[in-house]
Design a protein around this motif. Structure first.
Motif, PDB file in Angstrom:
ATOM      1  N   VAL A   1      21.201  36.732  28.601  1.00  0.00           N
ATOM      2  CA  VAL A   1      20.323  35.698  29.151  1.00  0.00           C
ATOM      3  C   VAL A   1      20.771  34.324  28.645  1.00  0.00           C
ATOM      4  CG1 VAL A   1      17.969  34.798  29.168  1.00  0.00           C
ATOM      5  CG2 VAL A   1      18.368  37.257  29.410  1.00  0.00           C
ATOM      6  N   ILE A   2      21.114  34.255  27.346  1.00  0.00           N
ATOM      7  CA  ILE A   2      21.575  32.987  26.769  1.00  0.00           C
ATOM      8  C   ILE A   2      22.817  32.479  27.499  1.00  0.00           C
ATOM      9  CG2 ILE A   2      22.666  31.990  24.706  1.00  0.00           C
ATOM     10  CD1 ILE A   2      20.667  33.542  23.019  1.00  0.00           C
ATOM     11  N   ASP A   3      23.757  33.392  27.751  1.00  0.00           N
ATOM     12  CA  ASP A   3      24.978  33.001  28.466  1.00  0.00           C
ATOM     13  C   ASP A   3      24.654  32.549  29.890  1.00  0.00           C
ATOM     14  OD1 ASP A   3      26.541  33.470  26.332  1.00  0.00           O
ATOM     15  OD2 ASP A   3      27.212  35.464  26.961  1.00  0.00           O
ATOM     16  N   PHE A   4      23.767  33.309  30.541  1.00  0.00           N
ATOM     17  CA  PHE A   4      23.422  33.008  31.928  1.00  0.00           C
ATOM     18  C   PHE A   4      22.814  31.611  32.049  1.00  0.00           C
ATOM     19  CE2 PHE A   4      20.057  33.349  35.281  1.00  0.00           C
ATOM     20  CZ  PHE A   4      20.912  33.328  36.375  1.00  0.00           C
ATOM     21  N   LEU A   5      21.943  31.234  31.106  1.00  0.00           N
ATOM     22  CA  LEU A   5      21.236  29.954  31.202  1.00  0.00           C
ATOM     23  C   LEU A   5      21.883  28.859  30.349  1.00  0.00           C
ATOM     24  CD1 LEU A   5      17.554  31.273  31.066  1.00  0.00           C
ATOM     25  CD2 LEU A   5      18.811  30.542  33.083  1.00  0.00           C
ATOM     26  N   ASP A   6      23.082  29.130  29.811  1.00  0.00           N
ATOM     27  CA  ASP A   6      23.782  28.150  28.968  1.00  0.00           C
ATOM     28  C   ASP A   6      22.939  27.668  27.798  1.00  0.00           C
ATOM     29  OD1 ASP A   6      26.093  28.195  30.495  1.00  0.00           O
ATOM     30  OD2 ASP A   6      25.260  26.744  31.927  1.00  0.00           O
ATOM     31  N   LEU A   7      22.271  28.604  27.118  1.00  0.00           N
ATOM     32  CA  LEU A   7      21.408  28.210  25.996  1.00  0.00           C
ATOM     33  C   LEU A   7      22.125  28.324  24.652  1.00  0.00           C
ATOM     34  CD1 LEU A   7      18.008  29.798  27.103  1.00  0.00           C
ATOM     35  CD2 LEU A   7      18.455  27.371  26.741  1.00  0.00           C
ATOM     36  N   GLN A   8      23.442  28.568  24.661  1.00  0.00           N
ATOM     37  CA  GLN A   8      24.174  28.796  23.402  1.00  0.00           C
ATOM     38  C   GLN A   8      23.907  27.734  22.331  1.00  0.00           C
ATOM     39  OE1 GLN A   8      25.587  28.697  26.369  1.00  0.00           O
ATOM     40  NE2 GLN A   8      26.943  30.430  26.748  1.00  0.00           N
ATOM     41  N   PRO A   9      23.879  26.431  22.676  1.00  0.00           N
ATOM     42  CA  PRO A   9      23.712  25.434  21.607  1.00  0.00           C
ATOM     43  C   PRO A   9      22.357  25.521  20.909  1.00  0.00           C
ATOM     44  CG  PRO A   9      24.221  24.377  23.722  1.00  0.00           C
ATOM     45  CD  PRO A   9      24.030  25.823  23.993  1.00  0.00           C
ATOM     46  N   TYR A  10      21.379  26.188  21.560  1.00  0.00           N
ATOM     47  CA  TYR A  10      20.022  26.191  21.008  1.00  0.00           C
ATOM     48  C   TYR A  10      19.634  27.530  20.406  1.00  0.00           C
ATOM     49  CZ  TYR A  10      20.067  22.230  24.167  1.00  0.00           C
ATOM     50  OH  TYR A  10      20.396  21.083  24.816  1.00  0.00           O
ATOM     51  N   ARG A  11      20.570  28.493  20.385  1.00  0.00           N
ATOM     52  CA  ARG A  11      20.237  29.870  19.990  1.00  0.00           C
ATOM     53  C   ARG A  11      19.331  29.936  18.753  1.00  0.00           C
ATOM     54  NH1 ARG A  11      25.115  31.762  19.626  1.00  0.00           N
ATOM     55  NH2 ARG A  11      25.319  32.859  21.595  1.00  0.00           N
TER      56      ARG A  11
END
Lengths: 291, 259
Positions: free
Chosen positions: B135-145
């Protein structure tokens, strides 16, 4: 040697405070409510065990009474939640505080009516037995208190951090609405927390009553335990234990070295000091500092 | 068979009828939008479907079975996830932790093996972590993990909430105003994601949205409501040109609603 002896008995007392404080923290962590009847639940748990096990009452074997008392008090906590506290949802925190203070009065009165107002001791196999260890004379009761407390705190800590139920409790305390839609039965979770805090209170009560004596006003120890929970940081389980130990250890030393009229005040002076220097408690909310 | 079916659903709060005999069906794989002016009853329909409110009349069926006997916490287990208009996240937890709580209904291990952290628990945790990472990859949330929610800007929270709903792995996703408060670029991104959620993940979407641009670009069908009554149902084009709908948005005709 004398200070070591004082230290050990202080630690044992502190563990009882710590266990009551654990009850405060459990409920606060999961429901953001403060249960000022926690000390009285401890006292009630002690009396229930005493009523089951002492020769004067039902005279059941100690190891039979303990699980029954834990079960009964767990059920008591559960029923309290579904009958009274559930109705308080949406009310202010102060309303819940007033409710639990009143609940404490009722429990104190009931215990007095059933078991009398005289101090009584629990006839437990750990009472009055001494063990010698490295030149110290320790009561088996004191050793048991310390061991039980460490094990219970550890279990609760791991339970909160690792189990599905523990995570559900944390989630429900942060946002009930969102928790529902993650599949968490919020109401059942709160009832389980009260059940658990009833069990922990009873464990504290059993240990206190085998270490010394118990009377209906022993529930007022809850105030010291609340101070312990605040010192450790409301919301932190290891903090509750730490706070309990701080107060427990300070007491005998204050009684020994501080003038008689002032020794009682010392634990609260420490509470004030902690509130001034580190308002969120020793262990709590360290994470928040990162923000 | 339709995935979600509302039949003659009515609910009143006091003397106000918030929704009056609403009937519609959402088909598997479609994006279905509810539109209408403020107070039209869109969010109430959401709250009815997610069992936050109980209708005074009518029936709501999911996969052919009535869900009126379900409690709110049964909803994710059925395969329905939702977001909220006002963002309801776990504020003191990190983005990753929020997504992992979304996995709650998929966790099976028991308390004792969890406390002991047995290998079974570890492999299950790896599975959930993997699902959350997808889900993180799909929504580009990597910087906020590892960021706490309370420190995050509004737009990111909005996306985290969408991510948490996706972590539930629902069949039906209810999005309550997914674009409200977002910038034009962010709204375009949301449109792109909704498209992928439908096509790549195969999730059916029911959404409430005011942004008619977003509605017409992603929805297959639209239901227009005003004062709790159904005005029109059909393709975005049909609904936007419906005279009753234009009437309800007085001053916001075809062009105005597209702003």
């Amino acid at each position: 040697m004398e200070s070591l002896q004082l230290l050990v008995s202080g630690l044992a007392n502190g563990c009882v405070y710590g266990l009551i404080a654990l009850g405060f923290v459990l409920i606060y962590k999961a429901t953001e409510a403060l249960n000022f009847a926690q000390g009285d639940m401890m006292m009630l748990g002690a009396f229930v065990t005493l009523g089951l096990t002492n020769d004067h009452y039902w005279a059941l074997p100690f190891w039979v009474s303990v699980p029954i008392a834990l079960l009964l008090m767990g059920a008591f906590g559960y029923v309290l939640e579904i009958t009274l506290l559930r109705r308080m949802s949406g009310q202010s925190q102060i309303a819940v505080v007033v409710l639990t203070v009143a609940l404490g009065f009722i429990i104190r009165f009931l215990a007095g009516a059933i078991w009398g107002h005289e101090p009584q001791s629990l006839e437990s196999p750990i009472a009055g037995v001494n063990v010698r260890f490295a030149g110290l004379v320790l009561g088996l009761d004191e050793v048991a208190v310390i061991l039980v407390t460490i094990v219970l705190t550890g279990l609760l800590y791991l339970g909160f951090a690792r189990t599905r139920l523990g995570l559900a409790m944390q989630a429900a305390s942060q946002n009930q609405l969102a928790a529902y839609y993650m599949g968490i039965p919020v109401k059942r979770v709160s009832a389980l927390i009260w059940c658990l805090s009833g069990v922990v209170a009873t464990a504290a009560g059993i240990l206190l009553a085998s270490k010394g004596s118990i009377d209906p006003n022993s529930g007022l120890l809850g105030i010291k335990a609340f101070a312990a929970a605040v010192i450790g940081g409301l919301g932190s389980l290891p903090g509750a234990l730490l706070g309990g130990l701080v107060i427990g250890v300070i007491e005998p030393f204050a009684a020994r070295y501080v003038a008689a009229g002032f020794s009682q005040v010392v634990p609260y002076a420490v509470l004030l000091l902690v509130l001034i220097i580190r308002p969120s408690g020793i262990l709590s909310q360290i994470r928040e500092k990162k923000v | 068979m339709s995935l979600l079916e509302l039949e003659d659903v009515t609910i009143s709060f006091g003397g106000l009828t918030a929704v009056e005999s609403a009937s519609f069906a959402v088909n598997p794989g479609e994006v279905f939008a509810l539109v209408g002016p403020n107070g039209a009853g869109k969010s109430t329909i959401f709250n009815l479907v997610s069992r936050y409110c109980t209708p005074s009349g009518g029936d709501i069926r999911f996969e052919g079975k009535s869900i009126l006997g379900c409690a709110p916490h049964d909803i994710p287990r059925l395969g329905i996830a939702r977001t909220f208009q006002n963002i309801e996240l776990f504020e003191h937890a990190t983005v990753l932790q929020n997504l992992l709580i979304g996995r709650h209904t998929h966790r099976q291990s028991n308390a004792i093996s969890e406390i002991l952290h047995l290998p079974g628990v570890r492999s299950e945790e790896r599975r959930h972590r993997l699902a959350a990472e997808m889900v993180i990859d799909f929504l580009d949330l990597q910087p906020y993990r590892e960021s706490l929610i309370m420190g995050l800007p509004y737009g990111v929270r909005k996306i985290v909430e969408l991510g948490r709903a996706l972590a539930v792995e629902p069949m039906l996703l209810l999005l309550d105003e997914p674009a409200s408060g977002l910038s034009a670029e962010e709204t375009d991104e949301v449109a792109f994601w909704i498209e992928d959620i439908r096509q790549v993940m195969g999730i059916t979407v029911l959404m409430v949205e005011h942004d008619m641009g977003l509605v017409s670009s992603v929805s297959d069908r639209v239901l227009a409501l005003a004062d709790g009554k159904t005005l029109a149902i059909g393709t975005p084009q049909e609904v936007q040109t419906n005279p009753a709908v234009i009437e309800a948005y007085i001053g916001l005709g075809d062009d105005g609603a597209n702003e």
